[in-house]
Motif scaffolding. Structure first.
Motif, PDB file in Angstrom:
ATOM      1  N   HIS A  69       6.680   0.335   6.394  1.00  0.00           N
ATOM      2  CA  HIS A  69       6.033   1.643   6.537  1.00  0.00           C
ATOM      3  C   HIS A  69       6.172   2.233   7.942  1.00  0.00           C
ATOM      4  N   LYS A  70       6.800   1.516   8.835  1.00  0.00           N
ATOM      5  CA  LYS A  70       6.817   1.918  10.243  1.00  0.00           C
ATOM      6  C   LYS A  70       7.253   3.373  10.439  1.00  0.00           C
ATOM      7  N   ASN A  71       8.389   3.737   9.936  1.00  0.00           N
ATOM      8  CA  ASN A  71       8.921   5.076  10.183  1.00  0.00           C
ATOM      9  C   ASN A  71       8.056   6.167   9.556  1.00  0.00           C
ATOM     10  N   ASN A  72       7.566   5.922   8.344  1.00  0.00           N
ATOM     11  CA  ASN A  72       6.708   6.906   7.689  1.00  0.00           C
ATOM     12  C   ASN A  72       5.405   7.118   8.444  1.00  0.00           C
ATOM     13  N   ILE A  73       4.849   6.034   8.955  1.00  0.00           N
ATOM     14  CA  ILE A  73       3.586   6.151   9.681  1.00  0.00           C
ATOM     15  C   ILE A  73       3.789   6.841  11.020  1.00  0.00           C
ATOM     16  N   ILE A  74       4.871   6.544  11.680  1.00  0.00           N
ATOM     17  CA  ILE A  74       5.169   7.248  12.939  1.00  0.00           C
ATOM     18  C   ILE A  74       5.268   8.747  12.696  1.00  0.00           C
ATOM     19  N   GLU A  75       5.824   9.102  11.544  1.00  0.00           N
ATOM     20  CA  GLU A  75       5.974  10.514  11.198  1.00  0.00           C
ATOM     21  C   GLU A  75       4.630  11.163  10.846  1.00  0.00           C
ATOM     22  N   LYS A  76       3.765  10.431  10.140  1.00  0.00           N
ATOM     23  CA  LYS A  76       2.501  10.988   9.662  1.00  0.00           C
ATOM     24  C   LYS A  76       1.394  10.964  10.710  1.00  0.00           C
ATOM     25  N   ALA A  77       1.417   9.987  11.609  1.00  0.00           N
ATOM     26  CA  ALA A  77       0.324   9.807  12.571  1.00  0.00           C
ATOM     27  C   ALA A  77       0.613  10.559  13.865  1.00  0.00           C
ATOM     28  N   SER A  78      -0.366  11.305  14.351  1.00  0.00           N
ATOM     29  CA  SER A  78      -0.209  12.030  15.611  1.00  0.00           C
ATOM     30  C   SER A  78      -0.110  11.063  16.782  1.00  0.00           C
ATOM     31  N   ASP A  99       0.830  -1.205   0.000  1.00  0.00           N
ATOM     32  CA  ASP A  99       0.000   0.000   0.000  1.00  0.00           C
ATOM     33  C   ASP A  99       0.866   1.257   0.000  1.00  0.00           C
ATOM     34  N   ASN A 100       0.307   2.334  -0.548  1.00  0.00           N
ATOM     35  CA  ASN A 100       0.976   3.622  -0.385  1.00  0.00           C
ATOM     36  C   ASN A 100       0.284   4.375   0.754  1.00  0.00           C
ATOM     37  N   LEU A 101       0.909   5.448   1.193  1.00  0.00           N
ATOM     38  CA  LEU A 101       0.411   6.187   2.360  1.00  0.00           C
ATOM     39  C   LEU A 101      -0.147   7.556   1.973  1.00  0.00           C
ATOM     40  N   ILE A 102      -0.463   7.733   0.701  1.00  0.00           N
ATOM     41  CA  ILE A 102      -0.891   9.041   0.207  1.00  0.00           C
ATOM     42  C   ILE A 102      -2.126   9.542   0.953  1.00  0.00           C
ATOM     43  N   ARG A 103      -3.074   8.654   1.219  1.00  0.00           N
ATOM     44  CA  ARG A 103      -4.347   9.058   1.829  1.00  0.00           C
ATOM     45  C   ARG A 103      -4.357   8.923   3.342  1.00  0.00           C
ATOM     46  N   LEU A 104      -3.274   8.486   3.939  1.00  0.00           N
ATOM     47  CA  LEU A 104      -3.301   8.137   5.358  1.00  0.00           C
ATOM     48  C   LEU A 104      -3.711   9.302   6.254  1.00  0.00           C
ATOM     49  N   GLU A 105      -3.121  10.467   6.036  1.00  0.00           N
ATOM     50  CA  GLU A 105      -3.439  11.596   6.918  1.00  0.00           C
ATOM     51  C   GLU A 105      -4.905  12.006   6.804  1.00  0.00           C
ATOM     52  N   GLU A 106      -5.439  11.956   5.589  1.00  0.00           N
ATOM     53  CA  GLU A 106      -6.865  12.247   5.405  1.00  0.00           C
ATOM     54  C   GLU A 106      -7.721  11.203   6.110  1.00  0.00           C
ATOM     55  N   GLN A 107      -7.348   9.926   5.973  1.00  0.00           N
ATOM     56  CA  GLN A 107      -8.098   8.861   6.628  1.00  0.00           C
ATOM     57  C   GLN A 107      -8.114   9.045   8.140  1.00  0.00           C
TER      58      GLN A 107
END
Length: 208
Positions: free
Chosen positions: A89-98, A62-70
């Motif tokens: 995706h661990k590091n990218n998600i830690i960065e994008k998710a509050s 999966d890509n993380l393009i929509r993650l912040e909107e979701q």
């Protein structure tokens, strides 16, 4: 089922369901719930201790393009938001998710570790909550005649009520939507959850 691997969101979904069931907690799990004004789907919804949990699955493919909107949309409706992903995706998600978002990581050996606990979401949106509930269901609990009001008018009537009551409506609606399906799933599942089992957790009645 290993042939699907961590590139498959459905496979990871099965792994996470087994992870939740292993805890032997009093909970109900539903597959692919349609929520909110935009009629989007959340991968899994979990009901536990009168609270609602949104679970977003991100496979290695999966890509993380929509993650912040979701995440923004989930926060308007659900008490807790969880992301289940892979080491890729661990590091990218830690960065994008509050910091209030729970994060679970599926390891290469298919074990799951909890990286971060979620915090309760307090800034819910009444309209988003109400558009996550079937209009016929709202008619039933409000003792309104179905057809007297259209779906938008009906939700406007409920929007005048306190938000804690609307949250209770959503929880009860989800319970009625998924309880029988979840019990059937448990009785037929076997030792582990397979992708073919997920359809049992999907409810047939839709939002109007």
């Amino acid at each position: 089922m290993k042939q699907y691997g961590l590139n498959s969101a459905e496979y990871i979904k099965c792994l996470f369901i087994d992870y939740l069931l292993y805890k032997k907690e009093n909970q109900i799990i539903g597959n692919e719930f349609m929520y909110g004004l935009k009629r989007k789907l959340v991968d899994l919804v979990v009901l536990k201790k009168n609270r609602t949990f949104a679970v977003e699955i991100k496979s290695s493919n999966d890509n993380l393009i929509r993650l912040e909107e979701q995440i923004r949309e989930y926060k308007k409706i659900f008490d807790y938001v969880l992301i289940v992903t892979t080491e890729k995706h661990k590091n990218n998600i830690i960065e994008k998710a509050s910091d209030d978002i729970g994060i679970y990581i599926v390891q290469d050996d298919l074990s799951i570790i909890k990286f971060r606990n979620p915090s309760i979401q307090k800034n819910k949106d009444k309209i988003e909550l109400l558009y996550s509930v079937n209009a016929r269901y709202l008619c039933k609990i409000g003792n309104y005649t179905y057809g007297k009001y259209n779906a938008d008018e009906l939700r406007s009537l409920f929007a005048k009520k306190r938000i804690s009551y609307i949250q209770e409506i959503l929880f009860t609606y989800l319970y009625e939507k998924y309880n029988k399906k979840f019990n059937l799933f448990i009785s037929e599942r076997g030792v582990n959850t397979h992708i073919e089992d997920l359809c049992i957790l999907s409810s047939s009645f839709q939002i109007e």
